[in-house]
Design an enzyme around this catalytic site. Structure first.
Site, short mmCIF file in Angstrom:
data_model
loop_
_atom_site.label_atom_id
_atom_site.label_comp_id
_atom_site.label_asym_id
_atom_site.label_seq_id
_atom_site.Cartn_x
_atom_site.Cartn_y
_atom_site.Cartn_z
N ASP A 1 -2.63 15.51 5.46
CA ASP A 1 -2.28 15.00 6.40
C ASP A 1 -3.17 13.86 5.80
O ASP A 1 -3.49 13.42 4.75
CB ASP A 1 -3.31 15.08 7.58
CG ASP A 1 -3.08 13.98 8.45
OD1 ASP A 1 -1.61 13.31 8.52
OD2 ASP A 1 -3.93 13.18 9.55
N ASP B 1 -2.32 10.15 7.81
CA ASP B 1 -3.02 8.72 8.49
C ASP B 1 -4.94 9.30 9.03
O ASP B 1 -4.75 10.70 9.92
CB ASP B 1 -2.05 7.91 9.44
CG ASP B 1 -0.97 7.71 9.18
OD1 ASP B 1 -0.84 6.81 8.99
OD2 ASP B 1 0.35 7.99 9.94
#
Length: 216
Positions: free
Chosen positions: A11, A13
């Protein structure tokens, strides 16, 4: 604990970079512009979900496209103002990995994802964004697509996530999950391994794949 895999799926953020303050600034302004009360806004989960899904929870369907375009513009404009800073361990870990064995899988739009990654000096060879899928996290589609693009069986992938929705997507994809306690408390995260951030991990690359270990 040691994890043996062929591919690493990150991922963005809250995992590779921190954009939390930017998210708060931009989404607070967005909510005000669209007449959403603080109480209404507080009931919606932001992290790890697409802007379209968030907007759809808060606004009439005919307003959603304009609302999504507006939050994208606000967040992209905010990037040079501290909108993306490297989290601990990100650079060291990525620098040990061949470019064809890892991918970034984000709920952000391509424009926003590329802006944040470039600002942080990260240039993934494989990037899966909101526009690439019909169902975002917590659905497994984004992670399954990343595995397919890398040519790796989902069972040979490890997912790195900070959000419950992303971890749920990784599990549903049949992948090993590593949770980073950067935006949520460790007890809120359901994963095969929970660590504070990527600085707690090391990677050993060989012809047989990648071995991920916790640093002592």
């Amino acid at each position: 604990m040691k994890i043996h895999v062929q591919a690493l799926l990150f991922d963005n953020d809250g995992t590779l970079v921190s954009s939390l303050e930017s998210v708060r600034r931009c989404w607070s302004r967005w909510a005000e512009e669209f007449g959403i009360t603080a109480e209404e806004f507080a009931r919606v989960e932001l992290h790890g979900r697409t802007a379209e899904a968030i907007a759809a929870d808060l606004l009439p369907a005919d307003v959603v496209p304009a609302a999504v375009a507006r939050i994208e513009a606000l967040e992209v404009e905010d990037v040079p103002h501290g909108g993306a800073t490297l989290l601990p361990g990100t650079r060291d870990l990525l620098d040990t990995l061949p470019s064809d064995c890892w991918a970034v899988v984000t709920s952000a739009t391509r424009r926003l994802a590329e802006a944040r990654l470039a600002y942080a000096g990260i240039f993934p060879k494989t990037l899966v964004v909101a526009e690439d899928v019909t169902r975002g996290k917590p659905d497994p589609e984004p992670y399954l697509l990343a595995a397919r693009r890398l040519g790796v069986d989902p069972a040979d992938c490890v997912v790195f996530e900070d959000a419950p929705a992303g971890l749920q997507a990784g599990r549903a994809a049949g992948m090993i999950t590593v949770a980073l306690a950067t935006t949520h408390q460790a007890h809120e995260l359901d994963a095969d391994l929970v660590v504070r951030d990527l600085s707690a991990l090391s990677a050993l690359v060989s012809d047989g794949g990648v071995e991920i270990s916790e640093r002592v």
